[in-house]
Each structure stands twice: as structure tokens, then as C-alpha cells.
Design an enzyme around this catalytic site. Structure first.
Site, PDB file in Angstrom:
ATOM      1  N   TYR A 101       0.846  -1.196   0.000  1.00 28.19           N
ATOM      2  CA  TYR A 101       0.000   0.000   0.000  1.00 28.19           C
ATOM      3  C   TYR A 101       0.874   1.235   0.000  1.00 28.19           C
ATOM      4  CZ  TYR A 101      -5.034   0.285   0.131  1.00 28.19           C
ATOM      5  OH  TYR A 101      -6.343   0.352  -0.250  1.00 28.19           O
ATOM      6  N   GLU A 150      -0.592   5.006  -0.480  1.00 30.52           N
ATOM      7  CA  GLU A 150      -1.328   6.227  -0.861  1.00 30.52           C
ATOM      8  C   GLU A 150      -0.399   7.420  -0.785  1.00 30.52           C
ATOM      9  OE1 GLU A 150      -4.906   6.753   1.376  1.00 30.52           O
ATOM     10  OE2 GLU A 150      -5.932   5.126   0.346  1.00 30.52           O
ATOM     11  N   ASP A 159      -6.346  12.904 -25.933  1.00 32.07           N
ATOM     12  CA  ASP A 159      -6.442  11.531 -25.435  1.00 32.07           C
ATOM     13  C   ASP A 159      -5.830  10.638 -26.511  1.00 32.07           C
ATOM     14  OD1 ASP A 159      -7.136   8.976 -24.715  1.00 32.07           O
ATOM     15  OD2 ASP A 159      -9.225   9.441 -24.245  1.00 32.07           O
ATOM     16  N   THR A 164      -4.069   5.497 -22.443  1.00 32.51           N
ATOM     17  CA  THR A 164      -3.992   4.165 -21.884  1.00 32.51           C
ATOM     18  C   THR A 164      -2.622   3.613 -22.265  1.00 32.51           C
ATOM     19  OG1 THR A 164      -5.011   3.284 -23.884  1.00 32.51           O
ATOM     20  CG2 THR A 164      -6.467   3.652 -22.012  1.00 32.51           C
ATOM     21  N   LYS A 173      -2.858  -0.330 -25.374  1.00 29.41           N
ATOM     22  CA  LYS A 173      -3.290  -0.487 -26.773  1.00 29.41           C
ATOM     23  C   LYS A 173      -2.038  -0.560 -27.648  1.00 29.41           C
ATOM     24  CE  LYS A 173      -7.661   1.391 -25.381  1.00 29.41           C
ATOM     25  NZ  LYS A 173      -8.585   2.526 -25.340  1.00 29.41           N
ATOM     26  N   ARG A 232      -2.752  -3.067 -18.655  1.00 32.27           N
ATOM     27  CA  ARG A 232      -3.897  -2.155 -18.590  1.00 32.27           C
ATOM     28  C   ARG A 232      -3.607  -1.085 -17.548  1.00 32.27           C
ATOM     29  NH1 ARG A 232      -7.083  -5.178 -21.337  1.00 32.27           N
ATOM     30  NH2 ARG A 232      -8.547  -3.483 -21.506  1.00 32.27           N
TER      31      ARG A 232
END
Ligand code: PLP
Length: 395
Positions: free
Chosen positions: A46, A48, A196, A222, A225, A231
Site C-alpha cells: 500500500y 497512498e 487523449d 492508456t 493499446k 492495462r
């Protein structure tokens, strides 16, 4: 693996991927190294916050992972830390776009984006997406005759509606975008310009598509692709008196997300390094050549290619009005039955609606990763033609 039920499914999917011709324009096959990073113990941590400023202890190693990913992202697109910030924590493309609007557009403000049927993404303010409920979409589309971007028309819509932010970069547009024209239009109405580049980021990295960074305020992408990573997504933001990078960081955390997925961020870092190699440059060039070979052969065989061709990795076939007389759903089903995997696609000015649209979208990125060349794509075009022709109810 002890969980035999899931192991069996993993093996079945691996086998399926190997046995089909994958023409889904948004998919690709990642390297073993990317898979190894994804499956690593980094998933247990973790953290954050951001490197050096975490709410959890024990983050010295993951800080380095995140720093490496950021540096590689900037390096790949020829950017410096002084001029651009990059956030590598978005969990995928949709939350990345949502975070940008959350950071920069007041609730209820206007986001100008291409409508879905013309080739925009849901997260470009489409009414069914949260981005269209929290913000108000000002839609634009392609020219009816050419099916290309019409910058005069876009300018008119922008100056009439004065959106806070304009999105350029689409999910199904096959031609090169004139980013300079979008910059001029954004300046006319004082809008933020967000590019984008989810679909064509790998082509930008490989030098096959113009870079948007000279013109955009924000670039989202992203990573899974044409960029051929896991991903995930990246948000680049221009460093100036507007302090965009700080606003983006705050929109991601505490605004939208919790702990970063460090295994995913490490896998992104691996993919970004792979994308900076000469062999990736060759790959990107081959992707474009292959898509063109596919489009040319399909056209020769009498299919109507939307926009009249392609300059990228993707193309759309009008299976309804293009002479075959079958909808996108039926076309995709028939192709799948024959081992060719595509996605259905709405077309500009589609009369059939999104549930069973008028066409299909094809892309060359995944099969090019598997080593296919132009002659293979010509053979694929012939196979697609045979299958679609047999699907014509009138013959
Ligand atoms: C794929 C895509 C997205 C969304 O990505 P997800 O990871 O599926 O959420 C956003 N914008 C564009 C243009 C895309 O092509």
C-alpha cells in the site's frame, strides 16, 4: 497454481488467444517481462500518496518504482520534468479522463468531445457516462461527406459554446489529427486542450504519428493499446503558472483513487522502456503498413472503408451500407465463428444505433506483435471478405 478452477480458465484463455486472429484495435500482447512485473509481490504494497510523500511506511522501494515509471514516461515522449508533469497512478483510461475533468472543469462545466457514434470515447462527455452527467458534453462529429475532422465546423461549435475543455483523440478515428488546429480553436475560447492518445500512443512513441505535446495542455493515454503495456493509464500535464500537475495529482488522490497499484506501475515502466527501443520503432512502422494493406485489400474486394482508408493501426468497415447488407453484430459474430475477433462499431451518422451498429472496427496492433506482415494482412482481408460475403442474406 493450486486453484484449479481459475488455473483452467487461465490456460483456456491463453489457448484462445493463441488460436485466433485478433483484430481488436484496442488490444495487444504484452511481453513476458510485463507479465512478470504484473504478477510480482509489488501488488502487496500500500502506498497512498506520491514518492517521498506517502501515508504508509515501507515505501522506499515502491517510491523508486514510481519514479522510474515517471522518468521513462517523460523520456519516451522527449519531455523534461521541468516542462511536463506525469501521473502514473490512474487505474485505467476512463478514471484518468475523469480525473482530468475533476481537476480542471467545475462541476456542470462544459467538456467538448466527439460523440460516440463518430468515434469518440464514452469518457469524452457522452451522456451515458458519468463524465456526461457531472459535466455537460458539447458534442462534435466528422464531416458527412469525407468522414474526416472538419476544423471549421469544430471551430464554430467551440466558439459558440465556449467549453472549458476540448478533447482531441478518439477511439475509432483512422487519420492523423491536426493538433495545431485544435490548439488554435482552444485558444479562441480559452479552453484547455486535452489530447487523449490512448489509441495511437504507441505510434507516437514509434515515430509513426505526430506528437501532441507541442500543442496540448494535457495528454492522457492508456498504456495497453498500441503502446503494448499492461492495462493502465498516464496523465501528462504541462508545467506552468496554472500548476496543472499539482491539480491532477490531487484529483487522483485524494479525489478519485486510493492506493496505487505498484505491480501495474512497474509493468508500465517495463513497457515504456520496451517502447523506447529500435525494435519497437520497427514494430510501430509495421503496424501502420499492415493496417494499410488490410484496408487496401478490403477496398479492392469492394468493402466500404469509413474515412476512405487509414493512416493508423485501425479502420472501420461499413458492413451495412457498404454492400454486404449485414449489421456490425452479425458481421462480428460470423467472423468470430471463423476465428477472427473484431469489435462492432457505430459509424458516423449511423442509422442503426449502438446496440447493433452498422459496422466493425479492425486493428493491426495485436497481430503485428505476433510477427505478421503485409502479405499476412492481405490474406486476412481475403478471409474477412469471404466470411462477410457468406453472411449476405441476399446471396
Ligand atoms: C480505450 C480508451 C479509453 C479508456 O480506457 P479504459 O482503460 O478502457 O478505461 C479512453 N479514451 C480512449 C480514446 C480510448 O480509446
Amino acid at each position: 497454481m493450486k486453484d484449479l478452477q481459475i488455473k483452467k480458465l487461465m490456460d483456456a484463455e491463453k489457448k484462445r488467444q493463441k488460436s485466433v486472429i485478433n483484430l481488436i484495435a484496442s488490444e495487444n500482447y504484452v511481453s513476458k517481462d510485463v507479465l512478470e512485473a504484473l504478477g510480482s509481490e509489488l501488488t502487496n504494497k500500500y502506498g497512498e500518496g506520491y514518492p517521498g510523500k506517502r501515508y504508509y511506511r515501507g515505501c522506499a522501494v515502491v517510491d523508486e518504482v514510481e519514479r522510474a515509471a515517471r522518468k521513462r514516461a517523460l523520456d519516451l515522449f522527449g519531455l523534461t520534468e521541468k516542462e511536463w508533469g506525469v501521473n502514473v497512478q490512474p487505474l485505467s483510461g476512463s478514471p484518468a479522463n475523469f480525473a482530468v475533468y475533476a481537476a480542471l472543469v467545475p462541476i456542470g462545466g462544459k467538456v467538448m468531445g466527439m460523440s460516440l457514434d463518430h468515434g469518440g470515447h464514452l469518457t469524452h462527455g457522452q451522456p451515458v457516462s458519468m463524465t456526461g452527467k457531472v459535466w455537460k458534453q458539447v458534442p462534435y462529429g466528422l464531416d458527412k461527406e469525407t468522414e474526416r475532422l472538419d476544423y471549421e465546423h469544430i471551430k464554430k461549435i467551440a466558439t459558440e459554446n465556449k467549453p472549458a475543455l476540448i478533447v482531441a483523440g478518439f477511439t475509432a478515428y483512422a487519420h492523423i489529427i491536426d493538433f495545431k488546429k485544435f490548439r488554435e480553436i482552444a485558444d479562441l475560447c480559452n479552453a484547455i486542450l486535452m489530447v487523449d492518445m490512448s489509441h495511437f500512443a504507441g505510434l507516437v512513441a514509434g515515430g509513426e504519428y505526430p506528437s501532441p505535446f507541442a500543442y496540448a495542455d494535457i495528454v492522457t493515454t492508456t498504456t495497453h493499446k498500441t503502446l503494448r503495456g499492461p492495462r493502465s493509464a498516464l496523465i501528462f500535464s504541462k508545467e506552468d503558472e496554472r500548476k496543472l500537475p499539482r491539480k491532477i495529482d490531487k484529483a487522483i488522490l485524494p479525489g478519485l483513487q486510493g492506493g496505487p497499484h505498484f505491480n501495474q506501475i512497474a509493468a508500465v515502466a517495463v513497457a515504456l522502456k520496451e517502447a523506447s527501443t529500435p525494435s519497437f520503432k520497427k514494430y510501430a512502422a509495421q503496424v501502420v503498413k499492415n493496417a494499410r494493406a488490410l484496408a487496401d485489400e478490403l477496398q479492392k474486394l469492394g468493402h466500404r472503408i469509413v474515412e476512405g482508408g487509414t493512416e493508423t493501426h485501425l479502420l472501420r468497415i461499413d458492413t451495412w451500407l457498404g454492400g454486404r447488407g449485414i449489421g456490425g453484430r452479425e458481421a462480428a459474430d460470423k467472423l468470430e465463428a471463423a476465428g477472427i475477433i473484431v469489435s462492432e462499431s457505430t459509424l458516423p451518422f449511423d442509422t442503426r444505433g449502438p446496440v447493433d451498429p452498422s459496422g466493425i472496427r479492425l486493428g493491426s496492433a495485436a497481430e503485428t506483435t505476433r510477427g505478421k506482415k503485409e502479405k499476412d494482412f492481405i490474406a486476412i482481408a481475403r478471409k474477412v471478405d469471404r466470411i462477410l460475403r457468406n453472411g449476405n442474406r441476399e446471396h
